[in-house]
Design an enzyme around this catalytic site. Sequence first.
Site, PDB file in Angstrom:
ATOM      1  N   ASP A   1     -29.981  51.884  -5.211  1.00  0.00           N
ATOM      2  CA  ASP A   1     -29.364  52.994  -4.203  1.00  0.00           C
ATOM      3  C   ASP A   1     -28.746  53.941  -4.781  1.00  0.00           C
ATOM      4  OD1 ASP A   1     -30.728  51.612  -1.905  1.00  0.00           O
ATOM      5  OD2 ASP A   1     -28.679  50.349  -1.765  1.00  0.00           O
TER       6      ASP A   1
ATOM      7  N   SER B   1     -17.968  48.418   6.546  1.00  0.00           N
ATOM      8  CA  SER B   1     -16.920  47.694   5.874  1.00  0.00           C
ATOM      9  C   SER B   1     -15.586  48.103   6.307  1.00  0.00           C
ATOM     10  CB  SER B   1     -17.043  47.807   4.293  1.00  0.00           C
ATOM     11  OG  SER B   1     -18.224  47.318   3.827  1.00  0.00           O
TER      12      SER B   1
ATOM     13  N   ASN C   1     -19.453  58.046  -6.269  1.00  0.00           N
ATOM     14  CA  ASN C   1     -19.293  58.330  -7.798  1.00  0.00           C
ATOM     15  C   ASN C   1     -18.986  59.478  -8.182  1.00  0.00           C
ATOM     16  OD1 ASN C   1     -21.615  60.121  -7.463  1.00  0.00           O
ATOM     17  ND2 ASN C   1     -23.014  58.288  -8.059  1.00  0.00           N
TER      18      ASN C   1
END
Length: 307
Positions: free
Chosen positions: A77, A197, A251
Amino acid sequence: MKAGIIYNEGKPLAVELAAHVRRILELQGWEVHMATGIGGILGYSRPDSPVCHTPIDQLVPPGFDASMAFAVVLGGDGTVLSAFRQLAPCEIPLLTINTGHLGFLTEGYVADLEPALDQVLRGDYTIEDRTMLTVQVLRDQTVIWEALSLNEMVIHKEPLTGMCHFEVDVGAHARVDIAADGLILSTPTGSTAYALSAGGPVITPGVAALQLVPICPHSLASRALVFSNSEPVWIYPANPFKHLILVVDGNAGCYIQPEDQVFVQRAPYRARFIRLRAPEFFHVLQQKLGWGLPHVAKPRAKKSTDS
């Protein structure tokens, strides 16, 4: 005819498959250009040098342009997210093959590679467009950092967790004050990632919406907000400490100073996924995240035969 390959140079299997795909395409007369996933990694700025600015359109690798018929992505991913940051400005459709772990964003596995490539070369596929975000950091009304995002943008305290305060403008609505460990601004694609989450809802990919999710909010009344993706978002940090960190798709990061402003809007570019079969999002949720599966065996419901 021109095609591309984006691969994870850190995975030997992806490197091997990239060379294999190149040979297949070149034997059929295709002009092939290759690039690595690292090209879409924007890196992290440092507190003593908070600006690390690469304009969005400068991430496109050499040889890749709008004339390219398609590109094959070999990785997980993270490589898919990196590939779209590089290629979305050219609107190149991507065939995504999982050589990583979860592969939530990928269309097939390594065993599917050659049949999938044959199907694409026959033109037997559809394209699914996904919403992306343009994320910009402004200082003194000047853009000092920007990035494309397919999943989400996150702002939180750096280096330790702790309560942050934000003032948020969504479109022309009244300003919202949020006290939380951080904020997530997510696309429907990103609703199954960090936002999930943090307690946000799952949004099916075709819904024209974004969502704002507080991370561990200091209020029982502070919940995720879903709103139209046509509405731009301004985020104003209101914190006594010096730095927050902004992270895009897990990232790429930029330090945010107290006087900075963060502007997020629906990008003019789309993430174009090659689909070899009709997309079935609920099946992906079941297969990858275990959603909607029965906890115990139960008989199937029977249709009533009563008149």
